[in-house]
Design a protein around this motif. Structure first.
Motif, PDB file in Angstrom:
ATOM      1  N   THR A  86    -137.572 -10.557   0.346  1.00 44.05           N
ATOM      2  CA  THR A  86    -138.368 -10.493  -0.870  1.00 44.05           C
ATOM      3  C   THR A  86    -139.482 -11.530  -0.835  1.00 44.05           C
ATOM      4  O   THR A  86    -139.392 -12.533  -0.131  1.00 44.05           O
ATOM      5  CB  THR A  86    -137.508 -10.732  -2.132  1.00 44.05           C
ATOM      6  N   TYR A  90    -133.097  -6.453   3.916  1.00 50.40           N
ATOM      7  CA  TYR A  90    -134.186  -6.733   2.979  1.00 50.40           C
ATOM      8  C   TYR A  90    -134.757  -8.125   3.159  1.00 50.40           C
ATOM      9  O   TYR A  90    -134.124  -9.012   3.725  1.00 50.40           O
ATOM     10  CB  TYR A  90    -133.673  -6.663   1.537  1.00 50.40           C
ATOM     11  N   GLY A 101    -137.462 -12.293  -6.673  1.00 49.01           N
ATOM     12  CA  GLY A 101    -136.871 -12.741  -5.423  1.00 49.01           C
ATOM     13  C   GLY A 101    -135.493 -13.357  -5.580  1.00 49.01           C
ATOM     14  O   GLY A 101    -134.919 -13.834  -4.634  1.00 49.01           O
ATOM     15  N   GLN A 116    -141.164  -6.042 -11.061  1.00 50.48           N
ATOM     16  CA  GLN A 116    -140.134  -6.463 -10.108  1.00 50.48           C
ATOM     17  C   GLN A 116    -139.650  -5.239  -9.352  1.00 50.48           C
ATOM     18  O   GLN A 116    -139.651  -4.136  -9.881  1.00 50.48           O
ATOM     19  CB  GLN A 116    -138.956  -7.128 -10.830  1.00 50.48           C
ATOM     20  N   GLY A 117    -139.214  -5.460  -8.121  1.00 51.30           N
ATOM     21  CA  GLY A 117    -138.651  -4.355  -7.348  1.00 51.30           C
ATOM     22  C   GLY A 117    -139.694  -3.383  -6.849  1.00 51.30           C
ATOM     23  O   GLY A 117    -139.459  -2.185  -6.821  1.00 51.30           O
ATOM     24  N   TYR A 169    -141.012  -1.805  -3.907  1.00 56.29           N
ATOM     25  CA  TYR A 169    -140.456  -1.638  -2.562  1.00 56.29           C
ATOM     26  C   TYR A 169    -141.504  -1.210  -1.551  1.00 56.29           C
ATOM     27  O   TYR A 169    -142.296  -0.303  -1.802  1.00 56.29           O
ATOM     28  CB  TYR A 169    -139.344  -0.578  -2.575  1.00 56.29           C
ATOM     29  N   HIS A 198    -132.500  -7.757  -7.994  1.00 50.95           N
ATOM     30  CA  HIS A 198    -133.618  -8.652  -7.711  1.00 50.95           C
ATOM     31  C   HIS A 198    -134.473  -8.856  -8.949  1.00 50.95           C
ATOM     32  O   HIS A 198    -134.622  -7.992  -9.791  1.00 50.95           O
ATOM     33  CB  HIS A 198    -134.485  -8.099  -6.588  1.00 50.95           C
ATOM     34  N   GLY A 240    -142.655  -9.113  -8.163  1.00 51.22           N
ATOM     35  CA  GLY A 240    -141.694  -9.207  -7.069  1.00 51.22           C
ATOM     36  C   GLY A 240    -141.671  -8.007  -6.149  1.00 51.22           C
ATOM     37  O   GLY A 240    -141.505  -6.872  -6.587  1.00 51.22           O
ATOM     38  N   TRP A 241    -141.823  -8.279  -4.861  1.00 53.02           N
ATOM     39  CA  TRP A 241    -141.815  -7.262  -3.815  1.00 53.02           C
ATOM     40  C   TRP A 241    -140.526  -7.344  -3.011  1.00 53.02           C
ATOM     41  O   TRP A 241    -140.009  -8.431  -2.774  1.00 53.02           O
ATOM     42  CB  TRP A 241    -143.007  -7.466  -2.882  1.00 53.02           C
ATOM     43  N   VAL A 242    -140.037  -6.191  -2.586  1.00 54.03           N
ATOM     44  CA  VAL A 242    -138.861  -6.089  -1.730  1.00 54.03           C
ATOM     45  C   VAL A 242    -139.272  -5.317  -0.481  1.00 54.03           C
ATOM     46  O   VAL A 242    -139.813  -4.220  -0.591  1.00 54.03           O
ATOM     47  CB  VAL A 242    -137.701  -5.338  -2.430  1.00 54.03           C
ATOM     48  N   SER A 299    -142.934 -12.821  -3.727  1.00 53.22           N
ATOM     49  CA  SER A 299    -143.617 -12.602  -5.002  1.00 53.22           C
ATOM     50  C   SER A 299    -145.073 -13.014  -4.874  1.00 53.22           C
ATOM     51  O   SER A 299    -145.414 -13.921  -4.110  1.00 53.22           O
ATOM     52  CB  SER A 299    -142.966 -13.437  -6.111  1.00 53.22           C
ATOM     53  N   SER A 326    -138.269 -14.719   1.319  1.00 53.66           N
ATOM     54  CA  SER A 326    -136.837 -15.034   1.328  1.00 53.66           C
ATOM     55  C   SER A 326    -136.312 -14.926   2.749  1.00 53.66           C
ATOM     56  O   SER A 326    -136.989 -14.428   3.650  1.00 53.66           O
ATOM     57  CB  SER A 326    -136.076 -14.047   0.434  1.00 53.66           C
TER      58      SER A 326
END
Length: 157
Positions: A136, A134, A109, A68-69, A71, A106, A144-146, A138, A92
């Motif tokens: 998000t 931002y 997402g 997760q996270g 970036y 996060h 999970g991508w930001v 997935s 998102s």
């Protein structure tokens, strides 16, 4: 000594499904190498990045979807949102963080912290500050991508 971050080993459950997803997102396929039925390495690089991801068979024991996270930075968050949505990637809404910079609430997402300063506010950062807006998404396993909008890098970056 220069140390450059090169690659992240991403945990996925289905290599071909993940490959199709990252191609759809727009990452560049660098390598798809199969050594045996127990080892396959698929290597992708996000456009404009020097750091890459790699996944496959026999790559890691980490459970799929654990990351997760992750970036990525973009120069225009609205443009990135539109491009990903047009590619069929569930993203998102664009949002900013109640506390200002570096959203860290996060997971897949979703906001996991409702503490003051960690609430998502729909829309871009009011001043359109770098590091302040931002979105998000997935991958199919839930990694999970930001995406973070950066118009001007901090000094020394």
């Amino acid at each position: 000594m220069d140390l450059k971050f090169e690659m992240i080993v991403l945990p996925v459950s289905d290599v071909d499904r993940a490959k199709a997803f990252y191609e759809k997102v727009g990452f560049r396929l660098d390598v798809d190498y199969t050594a045996s039925d127990k080892f396959r390495a698929v290597h992708f690089t996000p456009p404009g990045s020097e750091c890459a991801i790699i996944f496959g068979e026999g790559m890691t024991n980490i459970p799929p979807g654990s990351f997760q996270g992750l970036y990525l930075i973009v120069s225009d968050i609205d443009e990135a949102h539109g491009e990903l949505a047009n590619r069929g990637i569930p993203v998102s809404e664009v949002f900013h963080d109640e506390g200002g910079l570096l959203h860290h609430g996060h997971e897949g997402g979703r906001c996991v912290h409702d503490d003051k300063g960690q609430r998502r506010i729909t829309g871009r950062h009011p001043e359109r500050a770098s590091y302040g807006s931002y979105l998000t998404f997935s991958d199919p396993d839930g990694n999970g991508w930001v995406l973070q909008e950066v118009k001007k890098r901090l000094a020394g970056r």
